[in-house]
Design an enzyme around this catalytic site. Structure first.
Site, mmCIF file in Angstrom:
data_model
loop_
_atom_site.group_PDB
_atom_site.id
_atom_site.type_symbol
_atom_site.label_atom_id
_atom_site.label_comp_id
_atom_site.label_asym_id
_atom_site.label_seq_id
_atom_site.Cartn_x
_atom_site.Cartn_y
_atom_site.Cartn_z
ATOM 1 C CB SER A 141 32.535 34.036 42.831
ATOM 2 O OG SER A 141 31.140 33.778 42.822
ATOM 3 C CE1 TYR A 154 31.898 37.774 46.525
ATOM 4 C CE2 TYR A 154 30.315 36.807 45.002
ATOM 5 C CZ TYR A 154 31.388 36.665 45.867
ATOM 6 O OH TYR A 154 31.948 35.431 46.066
#
Length: 264
Positions: A141, A154
């Site tokens: 990501s 995350y």
């Protein structure tokens, strides 16, 4: 013939979103697929949407059950004889402040996003090294490069993946195995709806950025094109990609801007 034609490709997190879109796209390009996630019914539905559906193997898998990953790998090797490309895509997102998030939520996100991915890679890697051929892909990501509010666990898991796979790339480069890190920005999927909140419950809301983001099928075409060129690091998204490019050179400006990011 294209890069994926005739290749055996294992995709985790294949039941929806980016994983589903990659499965459909790579099947179009001639790959034989192993589709893994926890939900068998959804995997079967994805297989049905792929070209040459009967060629593909549905293999339900829970990345937190790391003891199951070596037997799963043996099953794949017994079925296909090899694994040419491993696409580590399984993962879960987060919406919660550091101060409010239960440590169990941090632990679960790290178990799924980081430890599960590392464990599956370790299970598959020996067969690639033995053949001196293979391509390990991790869908990370932009949060593996930067950090924004409400995503601490995350972002930590994706930063960890970045470090691990950078090291792996250096170790196996001269042994016939390639490593690619794909860093999506905003993609129109349910990742935000499925994110864990501070108490571990599901967020169940679509993020405003996802509403206007590129679709997962457009993302899949861009990612597949870059992977076919064996690009080592791939950032795909909209204007948010510039944040990751900006931060190393203008950290104070980046810090100023990120404090104004909306939480969703």
């Amino acid at each position: 013939m294209g890069y994926f034609s005739g290749k055996v490709v294992w995709i985790t997190g294949a039941s929806s979103g980016i994983g589903e879109a990659l499965a459909i796209e790579l099947a179009k390009r001639g790959a034989s697929l192993i589709l893994s996630a926890r939900r068998e019914a959804q995997l079967e539905a994805v297989r049905g949407r792929c070209e040459r559906a009967r060629e593909h193997l549905v293999l339900p898998l829970d990345l937190t059950e790391t003891e199951s990953l070596a037997p799963a790998t043996a099953k794949v090797l017994d079925h296909f004889g090899r694994i040419d490309v491993l696409v580590n895509n399984g993962g879960i997102s987060q919406r919660g402040t550091v101060v409010d998030t239960d440590i169990a939520v941090d632990r679960r996100i790290m178990e799924v996003n980081y430890m599960g991915t590392v464990a599956l890679t370790k299970a598959v890697l020996p067969s690639m090294l033995e053949r001196r051929s293979g391509h390990v892909v991790v869908v990370s990501s932009l949060m593996g490069k930067i950090g924004t509010p409400m995503r601490s666990a995350y972002a930590a898991s994706k930063h960890a993946l970045q470090g691990f796979f950078d090291c792996l790339r250096a170790e196996v480069h001269d042994k016939g195995v390639r490593v690619s890190i794909v860093c999506p920005g905003y993609v129109r999927t349910d990742i935000t709806k499925n994110a864990l909140t501070a108490d571990g419950s599901t967020y169940d809301q679509m993020g405003h950025a996802q509403d206007k983001a590129m679709t997962s099928d457009v993302f899949a075409v861009k990612a597949a094109d870059a992977l076919a060129r064996q690009v080592e690091e791939i950032m795909i998204g909209g204007n948010e990609v510039w944040a990751a490019r900006l931060e190393p050179f203008f950290p104070r400006l980046y810090s100023f801007l990120v404090r104004r990011v909306r939480s969703t």
